[in-house]
Motif scaffolding. Structure first.
Motif, PDB file in Angstrom:
ATOM      1  N   ARG A  61       8.210  11.677   2.584  1.00  0.00           N
ATOM      2  CA  ARG A  61       8.133  11.342   1.158  1.00  0.00           C
ATOM      3  C   ARG A  61       8.980  10.084   0.889  1.00  0.00           C
ATOM      4  NH1 ARG A  61       6.787  15.080  -2.610  1.00  0.00           N
ATOM      5  NH2 ARG A  61       7.554  16.741  -1.253  1.00  0.00           N
ATOM      6  N   GLY A  62      10.193  10.074   1.405  1.00  0.00           N
ATOM      7  CA  GLY A  62      11.058   8.914   1.230  1.00  0.00           C
ATOM      8  C   GLY A  62      10.502   7.671   1.899  1.00  0.00           C
ATOM      9  N   LEU A  63       9.946   7.852   3.085  1.00  0.00           N
ATOM     10  CA  LEU A  63       9.355   6.735   3.814  1.00  0.00           C
ATOM     11  C   LEU A  63       8.189   6.141   3.014  1.00  0.00           C
ATOM     12  CD1 LEU A  63       9.489   5.105   6.419  1.00  0.00           C
ATOM     13  CD2 LEU A  63       8.048   6.839   7.505  1.00  0.00           C
ATOM     14  N   GLY A  64       7.360   7.016   2.453  1.00  0.00           N
ATOM     15  CA  GLY A  64       6.253   6.550   1.619  1.00  0.00           C
ATOM     16  C   GLY A  64       6.732   5.746   0.427  1.00  0.00           C
ATOM     17  N   MET A  65       7.806   6.229  -0.207  1.00  0.00           N
ATOM     18  CA  MET A  65       8.346   5.506  -1.362  1.00  0.00           C
ATOM     19  C   MET A  65       8.937   4.159  -0.944  1.00  0.00           C
ATOM     20  SD  MET A  65       9.856   8.501  -3.829  1.00  0.00           S
ATOM     21  CE  MET A  65      10.916   9.230  -2.612  1.00  0.00           C
ATOM     22  N   ALA A  66       9.611   4.129   0.209  1.00  0.00           N
ATOM     23  CA  ALA A  66      10.167   2.865   0.697  1.00  0.00           C
ATOM     24  C   ALA A  66       9.048   1.872   1.005  1.00  0.00           C
ATOM     25  CB  ALA A  66      11.037   3.111   1.933  1.00  0.00           C
ATOM     26  N   TYR A  67       7.994   2.341   1.665  1.00  0.00           N
ATOM     27  CA  TYR A  67       6.848   1.470   1.938  1.00  0.00           C
ATOM     28  C   TYR A  67       6.216   0.975   0.638  1.00  0.00           C
ATOM     29  CZ  TYR A  67       6.589   2.905   6.914  1.00  0.00           C
ATOM     30  OH  TYR A  67       6.834   3.135   8.238  1.00  0.00           O
ATOM     31  N   PHE A  68       6.031   1.897  -0.314  1.00  0.00           N
ATOM     32  CA  PHE A  68       5.390   1.548  -1.584  1.00  0.00           C
ATOM     33  C   PHE A  68       6.159   0.421  -2.271  1.00  0.00           C
ATOM     34  CE2 PHE A  68       4.181   1.933  -6.013  1.00  0.00           C
ATOM     35  CZ  PHE A  68       2.831   2.234  -5.955  1.00  0.00           C
ATOM     36  N   GLU A  69       7.471   0.549  -2.317  1.00  0.00           N
ATOM     37  CA  GLU A  69       8.296  -0.466  -2.968  1.00  0.00           C
ATOM     38  C   GLU A  69       8.230  -1.812  -2.239  1.00  0.00           C
ATOM     39  OE1 GLU A  69       9.826  -0.589  -5.840  1.00  0.00           O
ATOM     40  OE2 GLU A  69       9.303   1.455  -6.357  1.00  0.00           O
ATOM     41  N   GLN A  70       7.909  -1.788  -0.959  1.00  0.00           N
ATOM     42  CA  GLN A  70       7.788  -3.025  -0.183  1.00  0.00           C
ATOM     43  C   GLN A  70       6.353  -3.547  -0.173  1.00  0.00           C
ATOM     44  OE1 GLN A  70      10.257  -3.052   3.619  1.00  0.00           O
ATOM     45  NE2 GLN A  70      10.204  -0.850   3.125  1.00  0.00           N
ATOM     46  N   LYS A  71       5.486  -2.883  -0.937  1.00  0.00           N
ATOM     47  CA  LYS A  71       4.071  -3.245  -1.038  1.00  0.00           C
ATOM     48  C   LYS A  71       3.321  -3.066   0.286  1.00  0.00           C
ATOM     49  CE  LYS A  71       4.644  -6.496  -4.912  1.00  0.00           C
ATOM     50  NZ  LYS A  71       5.569  -5.743  -5.624  1.00  0.00           N
ATOM     51  N   LYS A  72       3.797  -2.131   1.095  1.00  0.00           N
ATOM     52  CA  LYS A  72       3.114  -1.759   2.341  1.00  0.00           C
ATOM     53  C   LYS A  72       2.276  -0.520   2.013  1.00  0.00           C
ATOM     54  CE  LYS A  72       6.872  -3.220   5.438  1.00  0.00           C
ATOM     55  NZ  LYS A  72       7.820  -2.718   6.476  1.00  0.00           N
ATOM     56  N   TYR A  73       1.189  -0.751   1.292  1.00  0.00           N
ATOM     57  CA  TYR A  73       0.452   0.357   0.697  1.00  0.00           C
ATOM     58  C   TYR A  73      -0.295   1.225   1.701  1.00  0.00           C
ATOM     59  CZ  TYR A  73       1.695  -2.143  -3.514  1.00  0.00           C
ATOM     60  OH  TYR A  73       2.394  -2.777  -4.503  1.00  0.00           O
ATOM     61  N   LYS A  74      -0.832   0.626   2.745  1.00  0.00           N
ATOM     62  CA  LYS A  74      -1.524   1.423   3.761  1.00  0.00           C
ATOM     63  C   LYS A  74      -0.540   2.382   4.428  1.00  0.00           C
ATOM     64  CE  LYS A  74      -4.621   0.988   7.757  1.00  0.00           C
ATOM     65  NZ  LYS A  74      -3.967   1.885   8.681  1.00  0.00           N
ATOM     66  N   GLU A  75       0.622   1.862   4.798  1.00  0.00           N
ATOM     67  CA  GLU A  75       1.646   2.698   5.428  1.00  0.00           C
ATOM     68  C   GLU A  75       2.155   3.758   4.450  1.00  0.00           C
ATOM     69  OE1 GLU A  75       1.535  -0.623   5.398  1.00  0.00           O
ATOM     70  OE2 GLU A  75       1.971  -1.399   7.405  1.00  0.00           O
ATOM     71  N   ALA A  76       2.278   3.380   3.180  1.00  0.00           N
ATOM     72  CA  ALA A  76       2.743   4.329   2.164  1.00  0.00           C
ATOM     73  C   ALA A  76       1.769   5.501   2.044  1.00  0.00           C
ATOM     74  CB  ALA A  76       2.903   3.634   0.814  1.00  0.00           C
ATOM     75  N   SER A  77       0.471   5.196   1.972  1.00  0.00           N
ATOM     76  CA  SER A  77      -0.505   6.283   1.824  1.00  0.00           C
ATOM     77  C   SER A  77      -0.476   7.208   3.035  1.00  0.00           C
ATOM     78  CB  SER A  77      -1.918   5.726   1.599  1.00  0.00           C
ATOM     79  OG  SER A  77      -2.400   5.049   2.740  1.00  0.00           O
ATOM     80  N   GLU A  78      -0.311   6.642   4.218  1.00  0.00           N
ATOM     81  CA  GLU A  78      -0.243   7.474   5.428  1.00  0.00           C
ATOM     82  C   GLU A  78       0.996   8.374   5.405  1.00  0.00           C
ATOM     83  OE1 GLU A  78      -0.440   4.500   8.511  1.00  0.00           O
ATOM     84  OE2 GLU A  78      -2.594   4.193   8.205  1.00  0.00           O
ATOM     85  N   ALA A  79       2.124   7.822   4.962  1.00  0.00           N
ATOM     86  CA  ALA A  79       3.356   8.618   4.894  1.00  0.00           C
ATOM     87  C   ALA A  79       3.216   9.718   3.839  1.00  0.00           C
ATOM     88  CB  ALA A  79       4.548   7.716   4.576  1.00  0.00           C
ATOM     89  N   PHE A  80       2.665   9.395   2.683  1.00  0.00           N
ATOM     90  CA  PHE A  80       2.496  10.407   1.639  1.00  0.00           C
ATOM     91  C   PHE A  80       1.563  11.527   2.100  1.00  0.00           C
ATOM     92  CE2 PHE A  80       3.491   6.865  -1.538  1.00  0.00           C
ATOM     93  CZ  PHE A  80       4.804   7.282  -1.703  1.00  0.00           C
ATOM     94  N   GLN A  81       0.523  11.186   2.836  1.00  0.00           N
ATOM     95  CA  GLN A  81      -0.391  12.217   3.331  1.00  0.00           C
ATOM     96  C   GLN A  81       0.290  13.121   4.354  1.00  0.00           C
ATOM     97  OE1 GLN A  81      -3.604   9.540   4.339  1.00  0.00           O
ATOM     98  NE2 GLN A  81      -4.642   9.924   2.405  1.00  0.00           N
ATOM     99  N   LYS A  82       1.250  12.577   5.086  1.00  0.00           N
ATOM    100  CA  LYS A  82       2.002  13.372   6.068  1.00  0.00           C
ATOM    101  C   LYS A  82       2.910  14.406   5.398  1.00  0.00           C
ATOM    102  CE  LYS A  82       1.147  11.569  10.224  1.00  0.00           C
ATOM    103  NZ  LYS A  82       0.704  12.351  11.341  1.00  0.00           N
ATOM    104  N   VAL A  83       3.331  14.125   4.160  1.00  0.00           N
ATOM    105  CA  VAL A  83       4.227  15.049   3.459  1.00  0.00           C
ATOM    106  C   VAL A  83       3.629  16.447   3.433  1.00  0.00           C
ATOM    107  CG1 VAL A  83       5.305  15.624   1.234  1.00  0.00           C
ATOM    108  CG2 VAL A  83       5.309  13.248   2.046  1.00  0.00           C
ATOM    109  N   MET A  84       2.377  16.544   2.994  1.00  0.00           N
ATOM    110  CA  MET A  84       1.736  17.864   2.896  1.00  0.00           C
ATOM    111  C   MET A  84       1.399  18.432   4.268  1.00  0.00           C
ATOM    112  SD  MET A  84      -0.375  17.583  -0.628  1.00  0.00           S
ATOM    113  CE  MET A  84      -0.785  15.849  -0.585  1.00  0.00           C
ATOM    114  N   GLU A  85       1.022  17.560   5.202  1.00  0.00           N
ATOM    115  CA  GLU A  85       0.749  18.026   6.567  1.00  0.00           C
ATOM    116  C   GLU A  85       1.980  18.675   7.182  1.00  0.00           C
ATOM    117  OE1 GLU A  85      -0.762  14.931   9.125  1.00  0.00           O
ATOM    118  OE2 GLU A  85      -2.224  14.296   7.622  1.00  0.00           O
ATOM    119  N   LYS A  86       3.149  18.210   6.781  1.00  0.00           N
ATOM    120  CA  LYS A  86       4.404  18.704   7.349  1.00  0.00           C
ATOM    121  C   LYS A  86       5.059  19.773   6.467  1.00  0.00           C
ATOM    122  CE  LYS A  86       4.097  16.009  10.880  1.00  0.00           C
ATOM    123  NZ  LYS A  86       3.791  16.545  12.192  1.00  0.00           N
ATOM    124  N   GLY A  87       4.289  20.343   5.546  1.00  0.00           N
ATOM    125  CA  GLY A  87       4.781  21.464   4.750  1.00  0.00           C
ATOM    126  C   GLY A  87       5.445  21.089   3.442  1.00  0.00           C
TER     127      GLY A  87
END
Length: 187
Positions: A61-87
């Protein structure tokens, strides 16, 4: 028409702080870096937590937010999707951030799916009169707006028109969407 993405990072960060407690030092370090707007440093801390397998959902979740703030949107979406995959917990904010990241990275069809999930969850919570109902109502409105954009980007004019009309039924004072609906009538 420009996507609406209000700053939900602060709210998500606050939730993250409450969820993470005093656990993993890397997650805590990442949170502190996010608060200081040192997103590259936050990224490194959260990546380290993921690699070490500690508080993985919150680290993603934090990684996704860090990516989002850096405008790394593809990486952000992948990190956010991992949040639910990881419980991690499914939240309106998580769906909003995932959808927004997908939208900004040009993955419109996938963004639609995330926005629809977020709208559904938000609507349920609003109807239950959840203590955050007002916050959810704002996020649901933003996601509904962004659905119009997604449909336009995909050239799905009828879906865009119908979504804009439904939006205006609920938010008749939104002049920007009103102009957009007029434009969509010509498509």
């Amino acid at each position: 028409m420009k996507a609406r993405v209000k700053k939900v990072i602060v709210a998500a960060l606050t939730a993250m702080i409450m969820l993470s407690g005093c656990g993993n030092n890397d997650v805590q370090s990442g949170i502190k870096s996010m608060e200081a707007k040192q997103y590259k440093e936050a990224e490194k801390s959260f990546e380290k937590a993921v690699k070490e397998g500690k508080q993985v959902a919150e680290a993603y979740r934090g990684l996704g937010m860090a990516y989002f703030e850096q405008k790394k949107y593809k990486e952000a979406s992948e990190a956010f999707q991992k949040v639910m995959e990881k419980g991690g917990k499914e939240t309106v904010t998580l769906y909003q951030l995932t959808g927004s990241s997908l939208l900004k990275s040009g993955q419109y069809k996938e963004a639609v799916k995330e926005f629809l999930k977020g709208i559904e969850l938000g609507t349920i919570l609003i109807e239950r009169e959840d203590k955050k109902a007002e916050e959810y109502a704002i996020k649901v409105q933003e996601m509904r707006y962004n659905l119009i954009i997604c449909y336009e980007k995909m050239g799905e004019w009828e879906n865009a028109r119908n979504t804009a009309e439904a939006y205006l039924d609920d938010y008749p004072d939104d002049k920007e969407v009103e102009r957009e609906a007029d434009f969509l009538e010509t498509r």
